[in-house]
Design a protein around this motif. Structure first.
Motif, PDB file in Angstrom:
ATOM      1  N   ASP A 169     -31.839  71.595 -22.749  1.00 19.63           N
ATOM      2  CA  ASP A 169     -32.549  70.346 -22.460  1.00 19.63           C
ATOM      3  C   ASP A 169     -32.185  69.350 -23.556  1.00 19.63           C
ATOM      4  N   TRP A 170     -31.779  68.140 -23.162  1.00 18.66           N
ATOM      5  CA  TRP A 170     -31.306  67.198 -24.165  1.00 18.66           C
ATOM      6  C   TRP A 170     -32.415  66.673 -25.065  1.00 18.66           C
ATOM      7  N   SER A 171     -33.618  66.514 -24.564  1.00 22.55           N
ATOM      8  CA  SER A 171     -34.700  66.034 -25.435  1.00 22.55           C
ATOM      9  C   SER A 171     -35.018  67.061 -26.519  1.00 22.55           C
ATOM     10  N   LEU A 172     -34.921  68.353 -26.179  1.00 22.52           N
ATOM     11  CA  LEU A 172     -35.141  69.406 -27.177  1.00 22.52           C
ATOM     12  C   LEU A 172     -33.964  69.480 -28.153  1.00 22.52           C
ATOM     13  N   ALA A 173     -32.753  69.316 -27.633  1.00 19.09           N
ATOM     14  CA  ALA A 173     -31.575  69.350 -28.498  1.00 19.09           C
ATOM     15  C   ALA A 173     -31.620  68.206 -29.508  1.00 19.09           C
ATOM     16  N   ILE A 174     -32.026  67.025 -29.079  1.00 21.92           N
ATOM     17  CA  ILE A 174     -32.118  65.867 -29.978  1.00 21.92           C
ATOM     18  C   ILE A 174     -33.212  66.092 -31.015  1.00 21.92           C
ATOM     19  N   ALA A 175     -34.344  66.664 -30.588  1.00 18.18           N
ATOM     20  CA  ALA A 175     -35.412  66.981 -31.538  1.00 18.18           C
ATOM     21  C   ALA A 175     -34.927  67.988 -32.571  1.00 18.18           C
ATOM     22  N   ALA A 176     -34.177  69.001 -32.112  1.00 19.95           N
ATOM     23  CA  ALA A 176     -33.658  70.028 -33.022  1.00 19.95           C
ATOM     24  C   ALA A 176     -32.639  69.447 -33.986  1.00 19.95           C
ATOM     25  N   ALA A 191     -42.156  75.648 -32.061  1.00 19.06           N
ATOM     26  CA  ALA A 191     -42.973  74.811 -31.179  1.00 19.06           C
ATOM     27  C   ALA A 191     -42.987  75.371 -29.764  1.00 19.06           C
ATOM     28  N   LEU A 192     -41.840  75.856 -29.287  1.00 24.01           N
ATOM     29  CA  LEU A 192     -41.773  76.449 -27.950  1.00 24.01           C
ATOM     30  C   LEU A 192     -42.627  77.712 -27.878  1.00 24.01           C
ATOM     31  N   ALA A 193     -42.607  78.507 -28.946  1.00 23.74           N
ATOM     32  CA  ALA A 193     -43.409  79.736 -28.975  1.00 23.74           C
ATOM     33  C   ALA A 193     -44.897  79.400 -28.927  1.00 23.74           C
ATOM     34  N   ARG A 194     -45.301  78.363 -29.661  1.00 21.42           N
ATOM     35  CA  ARG A 194     -46.721  77.971 -29.656  1.00 21.42           C
ATOM     36  C   ARG A 194     -47.137  77.408 -28.297  1.00 21.42           C
ATOM     37  N   ALA A 195     -46.209  76.719 -27.637  1.00 18.95           N
ATOM     38  CA  ALA A 195     -46.541  76.133 -26.332  1.00 18.95           C
ATOM     39  C   ALA A 195     -46.650  77.207 -25.254  1.00 18.95           C
ATOM     40  N   GLY A 196     -45.940  78.339 -25.450  1.00 19.68           N
ATOM     41  CA  GLY A 196     -46.011  79.432 -24.478  1.00 19.68           C
ATOM     42  C   GLY A 196     -45.266  79.103 -23.199  1.00 19.68           C
ATOM     43  N   GLY A 197     -45.416  79.968 -22.211  1.00 17.52           N
ATOM     44  CA  GLY A 197     -44.761  79.749 -20.930  1.00 17.52           C
ATOM     45  C   GLY A 197     -43.362  80.334 -20.894  1.00 17.52           C
ATOM     46  N   GLU A 198     -42.715  80.183 -19.753  1.00 18.56           N
ATOM     47  CA  GLU A 198     -41.390  80.739 -19.538  1.00 18.56           C
ATOM     48  C   GLU A 198     -40.318  79.858 -20.168  1.00 18.56           C
ATOM     49  N   LYS A 199     -39.190  80.489 -20.491  1.00 14.00           N
ATOM     50  CA  LYS A 199     -38.064  79.755 -21.038  1.00 14.00           C
ATOM     51  C   LYS A 199     -37.553  78.762 -19.998  1.00 14.00           C
ATOM     52  N   GLY A 200     -37.269  77.547 -20.431  1.00 13.60           N
ATOM     53  CA  GLY A 200     -36.774  76.517 -19.523  1.00 13.60           C
ATOM     54  C   GLY A 200     -37.873  75.654 -18.931  1.00 13.60           C
ATOM     55  N   HIS A 223     -40.119  73.877 -20.716  1.00 16.79           N
ATOM     56  CA  HIS A 223     -40.556  72.803 -21.598  1.00 16.79           C
ATOM     57  C   HIS A 223     -39.470  71.783 -21.904  1.00 16.79           C
ATOM     58  N   ASP A 224     -39.938  70.567 -22.216  1.00 16.15           N
ATOM     59  CA  ASP A 224     -39.072  69.555 -22.804  1.00 16.15           C
ATOM     60  C   ASP A 224     -39.783  69.025 -24.051  1.00 16.15           C
ATOM     61  N   PHE A 225     -39.249  67.982 -24.655  1.00 18.12           N
ATOM     62  CA  PHE A 225     -39.817  67.435 -25.885  1.00 18.12           C
ATOM     63  C   PHE A 225     -41.293  67.068 -25.721  1.00 18.12           C
ATOM     64  N   TRP A 226     -41.623  66.447 -24.612  1.00 18.53           N
ATOM     65  CA  TRP A 226     -42.976  65.909 -24.438  1.00 18.53           C
ATOM     66  C   TRP A 226     -44.012  67.008 -24.235  1.00 18.53           C
ATOM     67  N   SER A 227     -43.599  68.137 -23.693  1.00 23.25           N
ATOM     68  CA  SER A 227     -44.565  69.221 -23.467  1.00 23.25           C
ATOM     69  C   SER A 227     -44.848  70.024 -24.740  1.00 23.25           C
ATOM     70  N   ILE A 228     -43.977  69.912 -25.746  1.00 25.96           N
ATOM     71  CA  ILE A 228     -44.229  70.610 -27.019  1.00 25.96           C
ATOM     72  C   ILE A 228     -44.472  69.609 -28.155  1.00 25.96           C
ATOM     73  N   TYR A 229     -44.652  68.345 -27.788  1.00 30.40           N
ATOM     74  CA  TYR A 229     -44.797  67.259 -28.758  1.00 30.40           C
ATOM     75  C   TYR A 229     -45.792  67.585 -29.875  1.00 30.40           C
ATOM     76  N   GLN A 230     -46.970  68.073 -29.505  1.00 33.28           N
ATOM     77  CA  GLN A 230     -48.037  68.290 -30.488  1.00 33.28           C
ATOM     78  C   GLN A 230     -47.720  69.406 -31.481  1.00 33.28           C
ATOM     79  N   TYR A 231     -46.744  70.264 -31.153  1.00 36.66           N
ATOM     80  CA  TYR A 231     -46.413  71.387 -32.039  1.00 36.66           C
ATOM     81  C   TYR A 231     -45.227  71.083 -32.965  1.00 36.66           C
TER      82      TYR A 231
END
Length: 473
Positions: free
Chosen positions: A205-212, A223-232, A234-242
């Motif tokens: 995902d490009w928004s995650l790649a840019i954040a990374a 942040a993805l681990a804290r947000a939980g759910g299946e791989k693929g 999430h994007d930047f906005w769904s893990i924003y708070q983490y």
């Protein structure tokens, strides 16, 4: 008392704008204010941008004055949707605030960066295209450095792409006391494109790649681990708070930079006119060379040399590295190379009868050449008459035939030797990649360039593996 109070108020007045210019306050939909520190490229003023050598010498301010033009959310969202890209460019309270910042407070800086993009965009696009990446990623250096190769962050990131040291080295950049290739536009663009390609491969995902790219892949993974759910999912906005605080404003800044570099005209911003820098070329130095010596011999200003070679940190070009010069200065460098290196060429010392004189002259030459050897005094002996060899006069005809035969044999042998040497010189040379090797290191050892190695071996990037055979000529 009144003077003290006035001074205190003045101090407070002077410090408030600095804080305000380096931060952005955004009111979220929930009514909470979030404070974002601006990226390095958003902190720089128009005056600072114009101090850059390329900007100062190749940009001409436009006659028209930039004006503020505002649009409603519907218009902005429609424009973002029209930008042909694979990267999601949403409009929300965060991206809108960054767009407003670029289009109002930073409009004069945007005018300078639009002019500077004429120098750098072709370099960025070529590197991104090699890795089949979205060309809109060329706007990352806009938010990272304001398109200044000399930019350095408080965290130690450097260059147009603001790469940290560990990332630069991981992607083949040379970083040592004298050299920092993170400041080299071509080499750093190659490394950044390779890094971004790997990040996208990891996150999909490009928004995650840019954040990374901003905070490192490890922080995005957390942040993805804290947000939980299946791989693929999430994007930047769904893990924003983490995400780390500084990264929360990074993707919105990228969206805004992409918008303003496409729609600057609609906001009354006129780019500075740009004249492309003079054609240049590189030449490998045989010995350590000081910029001041190159400047003096080649008739190139020290500022221009630094602008052409921002990777050299101490105004010294180390042995076997390449220096970039204006095309007109290449001939002067080649014809007066010894003056640049300031090497002492020991002259032939004729023999003298006085042994002390020989010792004294030898010591003087050793000192002049900085030779770290011990000079041993010569022992003076009585001259010895050479023993004359018996002289014979061969039969003329025999002498002529024998000599001719010997000469023909010698000439044939010499011709064969020269032919073998020529074949050896022209034969392809290959080396085996050892652990810890990089293309730049191999290029320096073999007197060539990274670009030439990539061409000879059909390499798209700079990744090489131990045990790999590389052609170096």
């Amino acid at each position: 008392m009144k003077r003290i109070l006035t001074a205190s108020l003045l101090t407070a007045f002077l410090t408030i704008p600095t804080y305000a210019q380096n931060t952005l306050v955004i009111e979220t939909d929930s009514g909470r204010n979030e404070i974002f520190e601006l990226t390095e490229g958003m902190k720089v003023s128009e005056d600072e941008l114009l101090r850059d050598y390329n900007n100062r010498t190749n940009l001409v301010p436009s006659a028209s004055t930039a004006r503020d033009v505002s649009y409603n959310d519907h218009v902005i969202a429609d424009r973002l949707s029209r930008i042909p890209t694979m990267i999601d460019l949403p409009l929300n309270e965060f991206t809108r605030k960054y767009i407003d910042t670029y289009s109002t407070r930073m409009k004069r800086s945007v005018s300078v960066m639009l002019g500077a993009s004429n120098f750098y965009n072709p370099i960025f696009e070529e590197a991104l295209e090699r890795y089949n990446l979205p060309l809109e990623l060329k706007f990352l250096p806009v938010i990272e450095s304001g398109l200044r190769p000399s930019a350095t962050s408080g965290a130690g990131a450097a260059g147009l792409w603001q790469l940290i040291m560990s990332t630069g080295k991981r992607y083949g950049l040379e970083i040592n006391t004298l050299v920092d290739e993170r400041r080299d536009p071509i080499r750093s663009s190659e490394a950044a494109a390779h890094f971004l390609s790997d990040l996208y491969r990891s996150f999909g995902d490009w928004s995650l790649a840019i954040a990374a790219y901003n905070c490192g892949p490890g922080n995005v993974q957390k942040a993805l681990a804290r947000a939980g759910g299946e791989k693929g999912q999430h994007d930047f906005w769904s893990i924003y708070q983490y995400l780390p605080a500084e990264t929360r404003g990074y993707v919105p800044a990228f969206v805004a930079a992409t918008y303003i570099m496409n729609y600057y005209c609609e906001h009354g911003i006129t780019p500075m006119s740009a004249t492309l820098p003079e054609e240049s070329d590189t030449i490998v130095v045989a010995h350590d060379a000081r910029m001041a010596a190159i400047s003096s011999v080649c008739g190139v200003s020290i500022d221009e040399l630094r602008a052409l070679n921002p990777q050299y940190r101490r105004d010294i070009v180390p042995r076997s590295y390449a220096v970039r010069l204006p095309a007109h200065a290449i001939e002067a460098f080649i014809t007066q190379e010894n003056k640049i290196y300031d090497r002492v060429q020991p002259e032939f010392v004729p023999s003298v009868e006085d042994g002390d004189a020989v010792v004294e002259q030898s010591a003087e030459l050793a000192d002049n050449a900085s030779a770290a050897v011990e000079v041993t005094p010569l022992e003076v002996t009585e001259p010895v008459e050479p023993i004359a060899a018996p002289v014979t006069t061969p039969n003329r005809n025999t002498y002529t035939r024998d000599t001719a035969a010997k000469n023909n044999k010698s000439n044939a042998s010499s011709s064969q030797k020269n032919s073998r040497q020529k074949q050896q010189r022209n034969a392809p040379k290959r080396v085996e990649v050892k652990s810890g090797d990089s293309l730049s290191k191999i290029a320096r050892k073999n007197g060539t360039t990274v670009e030439n190695l990539r061409r000879l071996n059909g390499l798209k990037g700079t990744t090489i593996q131990p045990g790999q055979k590389l052609r170096v000529k």
